[in-house]
Design a protein around this motif. Structure first.
Motif, mmCIF file in Angstrom:
data_model
loop_
_atom_site.group_PDB
_atom_site.id
_atom_site.type_symbol
_atom_site.label_atom_id
_atom_site.label_comp_id
_atom_site.label_asym_id
_atom_site.label_seq_id
_atom_site.Cartn_x
_atom_site.Cartn_y
_atom_site.Cartn_z
ATOM 1 N N LEU A 34 0.835 -1.212 0.000
ATOM 2 C CA LEU A 34 0.000 0.000 0.000
ATOM 3 C C LEU A 34 0.865 1.257 0.000
ATOM 4 O O LEU A 34 0.609 2.204 -0.755
ATOM 5 N N HIS A 35 1.886 1.280 0.857
ATOM 6 C CA HIS A 35 2.778 2.445 0.927
ATOM 7 C C HIS A 35 3.495 2.671 -0.398
ATOM 8 O O HIS A 35 3.617 3.816 -0.865
ATOM 9 N N THR A 36 3.971 1.590 -1.004
ATOM 10 C CA THR A 36 4.711 1.707 -2.264
ATOM 11 C C THR A 36 3.808 2.212 -3.383
ATOM 12 O O THR A 36 4.182 3.121 -4.135
ATOM 13 N N SER A 37 2.620 1.637 -3.491
ATOM 14 C CA SER A 37 1.667 2.033 -4.527
ATOM 15 C C SER A 37 1.319 3.516 -4.428
ATOM 16 O O SER A 37 1.350 4.245 -5.428
ATOM 17 N N ALA A 38 1.007 3.979 -3.219
ATOM 18 C CA ALA A 38 0.606 5.380 -3.017
ATOM 19 C C ALA A 38 1.729 6.349 -3.355
ATOM 20 O O ALA A 38 1.511 7.372 -4.027
ATOM 21 N N ASN A 39 2.943 6.041 -2.931
ATOM 22 C CA ASN A 39 4.062 6.951 -3.168
ATOM 23 C C ASN A 39 4.535 6.924 -4.619
ATOM 24 O O ASN A 39 5.047 7.925 -5.126
ATOM 25 N N LEU A 40 4.356 5.789 -5.303
ATOM 26 C CA LEU A 40 4.649 5.732 -6.737
ATOM 27 C C LEU A 40 3.686 6.631 -7.507
ATOM 28 O O LEU A 40 4.091 7.338 -8.440
ATOM 29 N N LEU A 41 2.421 6.622 -7.115
ATOM 30 C CA LEU A 41 1.421 7.474 -7.766
ATOM 31 C C LEU A 41 1.749 8.953 -7.587
ATOM 32 O O LEU A 41 1.614 9.751 -8.520
ATOM 33 N N SER A 42 2.177 9.310 -6.363
ATOM 34 C CA SER A 42 2.496 10.724 -6.110
ATOM 35 C C SER A 42 3.722 11.163 -6.917
ATOM 36 O O SER A 42 3.745 12.262 -7.472
ATOM 37 N N LEU A 43 4.734 10.290 -7.012
ATOM 38 C CA LEU A 43 5.926 10.625 -7.801
ATOM 39 C C LEU A 43 5.616 10.673 -9.294
ATOM 40 O O LEU A 43 6.241 11.436 -10.038
ATOM 41 N N MET A 44 4.643 9.872 -9.724
ATOM 42 C CA MET A 44 4.225 9.891 -11.121
ATOM 43 C C MET A 44 3.677 11.277 -11.495
ATOM 44 O O MET A 44 3.913 11.770 -12.604
ATOM 45 N N CYS A 45 2.959 11.913 -10.569
ATOM 46 C CA CYS A 45 2.434 13.261 -10.808
ATOM 47 C C CYS A 45 3.571 14.262 -10.989
ATOM 48 O O CYS A 45 3.516 15.137 -11.866
ATOM 49 N N VAL A 46 4.602 14.131 -10.143
ATOM 50 C CA VAL A 46 5.778 15.006 -10.251
ATOM 51 C C VAL A 46 6.448 14.791 -11.608
ATOM 52 O O VAL A 46 6.769 15.752 -12.323
ATOM 53 N N ASP A 47 6.651 13.505 -11.950
ATOM 54 C CA ASP A 47 7.301 13.157 -13.215
ATOM 55 C C ASP A 47 6.517 13.701 -14.408
ATOM 56 O O ASP A 47 7.099 14.228 -15.359
ATOM 57 N N ARG A 48 5.201 13.586 -14.338
ATOM 58 C CA ARG A 48 4.364 14.037 -15.459
ATOM 59 C C ARG A 48 4.449 15.547 -15.639
ATOM 60 O O ARG A 48 4.547 16.061 -16.752
ATOM 61 N N PHE A 49 4.432 16.284 -14.521
ATOM 62 C CA PHE A 49 4.510 17.739 -14.586
ATOM 63 C C PHE A 49 5.850 18.185 -15.182
ATOM 64 O O PHE A 49 5.894 19.054 -16.056
ATOM 65 N N VAL A 50 6.938 17.555 -14.703
ATOM 66 C CA VAL A 50 8.275 17.896 -15.207
ATOM 67 C C VAL A 50 8.378 17.548 -16.695
ATOM 68 O O VAL A 50 8.965 18.308 -17.479
ATOM 69 N N SER A 51 7.798 16.409 -17.102
ATOM 70 C CA SER A 51 7.828 15.997 -18.520
ATOM 71 C C SER A 51 7.146 17.017 -19.417
ATOM 72 O O SER A 51 7.617 17.322 -20.518
ATOM 73 N N ILE A 52 6.023 17.547 -18.944
ATOM 74 C CA ILE A 52 5.265 18.527 -19.728
ATOM 75 C C ILE A 52 6.030 19.854 -19.844
ATOM 76 O O ILE A 52 6.072 20.474 -20.902
ATOM 77 N N LYS A 53 6.642 20.275 -18.730
ATOM 78 C CA LYS A 53 7.311 21.580 -18.695
ATOM 79 C C LYS A 53 8.739 21.537 -19.242
ATOM 80 O O LYS A 53 9.332 22.583 -19.472
ATOM 81 N N SER A 54 9.251 20.305 -19.439
ATOM 82 C CA SER A 54 10.651 20.167 -19.841
ATOM 83 C C SER A 54 10.876 20.571 -21.300
ATOM 84 O O SER A 54 10.307 19.997 -22.220
ATOM 85 N N ILE A 55 11.705 21.583 -21.480
ATOM 86 C CA ILE A 55 12.131 22.044 -22.811
ATOM 87 C C ILE A 55 13.662 22.016 -22.802
ATOM 88 O O ILE A 55 14.276 22.402 -21.799
ATOM 89 N N PRO A 56 14.307 21.527 -23.860
ATOM 90 C CA PRO A 56 15.773 21.454 -23.875
ATOM 91 C C PRO A 56 16.431 22.762 -23.421
ATOM 92 O O PRO A 56 16.123 23.841 -23.926
ATOM 93 N N GLY A 57 17.299 22.646 -22.399
ATOM 94 C CA GLY A 57 18.006 23.812 -21.881
ATOM 95 C C GLY A 57 17.316 24.483 -20.706
ATOM 96 O O GLY A 57 17.912 25.327 -20.025
ATOM 97 N N SER A 58 16.050 24.093 -20.421
ATOM 98 C CA SER A 58 15.304 24.704 -19.314
ATOM 99 C C SER A 58 15.691 24.079 -17.972
ATOM 100 O O SER A 58 16.347 23.046 -17.915
#
Length: 344
Positions: free
Chosen positions: A95-119
Motif C-alpha cells: 500500500l505504501h509503495t503504490s501510493a508513493n509511486l502514484l504521487s511521484l508519477m504526478c511530479v514526473d508528469r509535470f516535469v515531462s510537460i514543462k521540460s524544454i531542452p536547456g530549461s
C-alpha cells in the motif's frame, strides 16, 4: 442471523469481485504498459506498471480477510507466526509503495510537460524511462526498509489478555454467580509486552499512505490542470500540425493521470482516516465494524480499478484495447469457421 450479520455476509463477497477484476485489470495494464510499443516509451507508464504490481499484491491480505473471516472464521495473519509477520508486512509495504509511486508519477508528469531542452525542468531527474525505473526502484527499496521492522519484530511476543467472566450456576436450587478469569492469547500484532503495532501503525499508515501522497498529488494535480488549460489556450494559435498533435497526446495522458490520482485521494482517504483518527469513536457505534468494512472495501476497490480508469479516461489505451479485442474476436471466429468446415 441478525440484520447486521446479513449485511456483513453480503459485503464479504465484494472482496472476491475486487480480486477477480483487480487481477485481470492490473495484469492486463502491466503487460500493455511494459510490452506495447505505444506505451513502453512513456515514463508515466513505467510508474503505472509498478503500481499495477503492488495494487495486485495488496488485494490478497486484508481485502481477502473481509471474505474469509465472515465465511470461514479465518484471518490470514493469525494462522501462525510466519503469516503474522509476512501478511502484515506485505499489506502495508504494498500500500505504501503504490501510493508513493502514484504521487511521484504526478511530479514526473509535470516535469515531462514543462521540460524544454536547456530549461530548468530538463535538468531535473525526471521525464525519462531510465529515471522512472530508478525512482520506482528507490521508492520500492525505501518502503521495504521503512516497514522491515514488521518482519523482524511483529508477533515476537504472545500477549495473554485476562478478562473477568461472570458465570451463573444452579446449586441446590439456588443461582450463584461465579467470577472467573478468562485467558485469551493474541499471537499477532505485539512487538513486546508493552508495544503493539496497532493502533500506532494506523497513524503512521495515514501519514505515509495518505497525507504525504495526498499533498504531493494535490499540488502537482493543480499544476497539471493549470498547464493543460494553458496548453489548450496556446493551441488555438498554433498552425503547426505536429505541435498540435504533441499537445493532444500530452493532454490525454495527463487527464488519465489526474483521474487515477483523484480516485486514489477520494476512495482511500475515508478508510485511513477512520482507522487513524476516529477508531475509538467509530468502534463505539452500533454499526461501527460495518462502517470499517465499507470504508475498507471502497479503499480496495481503488486498487483494482487501474484498468477501468485507464480505459475510461485514456483514449489511446481504450483504442488499443478495443483494437486487440476486435482482432481476437476475428481470430476466434475464423478458427471456429475453419473447424466447422473441416468437420463438414
Amino acid at each position: 442471523m441478525s440484520e447486521h450479520d446479513t449485511i456483513d455476509k453480503i459485503l464479504s463477497y465484494i472482496p472476491i469481485l475486487t480480486i477477480v477484476f483487480g487481477l485481470f485489470g492490473n495484469i492486463t495494464c502491466f503487460f500493455i504498459f511494459r510490452f506495447s510499443k505505444k506505451f513502453n516509451k512513456i515514463p508515466s507508464m513505467v510508474f503505472l506498471s509498478f503500481v499495477a504490481i503492488f495494487d495486485t499484491i495488496s488485494l490478497f491480505e486484508w481485502n481477502l480477510n473481509h471474505f474469509l473471516v465472515p465465511n470461514f472464521l479465518i484471518a490470514l495473519e493469525r494462522l501462525n507466526l510466519f503469516s503474522c509477520k509476512i501478511v502484515i508486512f506485505i499489506q502495508i509495504f504494498s500500500l505504501h509503495t503504490s501510493a508513493n509511486l502514484l504521487s511521484l508519477m504526478c511530479v514526473d508528469r509535470f516535469v515531462s510537460i514543462k521540460s524544454i531542452p536547456g530549461s530548468f525542468y530538463s535538468r531535473l531527474p525526471f521525464g525519462t524511462i531510465k529515471s522512472a525505473y530508478i525512482w520506482c526502484g528507490c521508492i520500492t527499496l525505501i518502503m521495504f526498509l521503512f516497514n522491515i521492522h514488521i518482519l523482524i519484530f511483529n508477533g515476537n511476543y504472545i500477549k495473554v489478555i485476562q478478562t473477568n467472566v461472570t458465570e451463573k450456576e444452579l446449586v441446590n436450587r439456588t443461582f450463584h454467580y461465579i467470577f472467573k478469569l478468562h485467558n485469551e492469547t493474541e499471537i499477532c500484532y505485539w512487538y513486546s509486552e508493552t508495544i503493539r503495532i496497532f493502533p500506532t501503525m494506523d497513524k503512521i499508515n495515514l501519514i505515509v499512505y495518505n497525507i504525504i501522497p495526498f499533498c504531493i498529488m494535490l499540488v502537482f494535480n493543480i499544476l497539471l490542470i493549470i498547464s493543460t488549460l494553458l496548453d489548450n489556450k496556446s493551441s488555438k494559435y498554433l498552425s503547426n500540425e505536429k505541435a498540435l498533435k504533441s499537445i493532444r497526446k500530452k493532454r490525454v495522458i495527463t487527464i488519465s493521470i489526474i483521474s487515477i490520482t483523484l480516485a486514489f485521494m477520494i476512495l482511500t482517504t475515508p478508510s485511513s482516516l477512520s482507522f487513524g483518527f476516529f477508531f475509538d469513536e467509530i468502534s463505539n457505534l452500533k454499526n461501527g465494524s460495518l462502517l470499517f468494512n465499507i470504508f475498507d472495501n471502497i479503499s480496495f476497490i481503488f486498487h483494482s480499478s487501474l484498468f477501468f480508469n485507464s480505459f475510461i479516461t485514456n483514449t489511446k489505451f481504450r483504442k488499443f484495447c478495443l483494437k486487440h479485442i476486435s482482432k481476437t474476436k476475428i481470430k476466434v471466429l475464423t478458427y471456429f469457421k475453419n473447424l466447422i468446415r473441416k468437420k463438414s
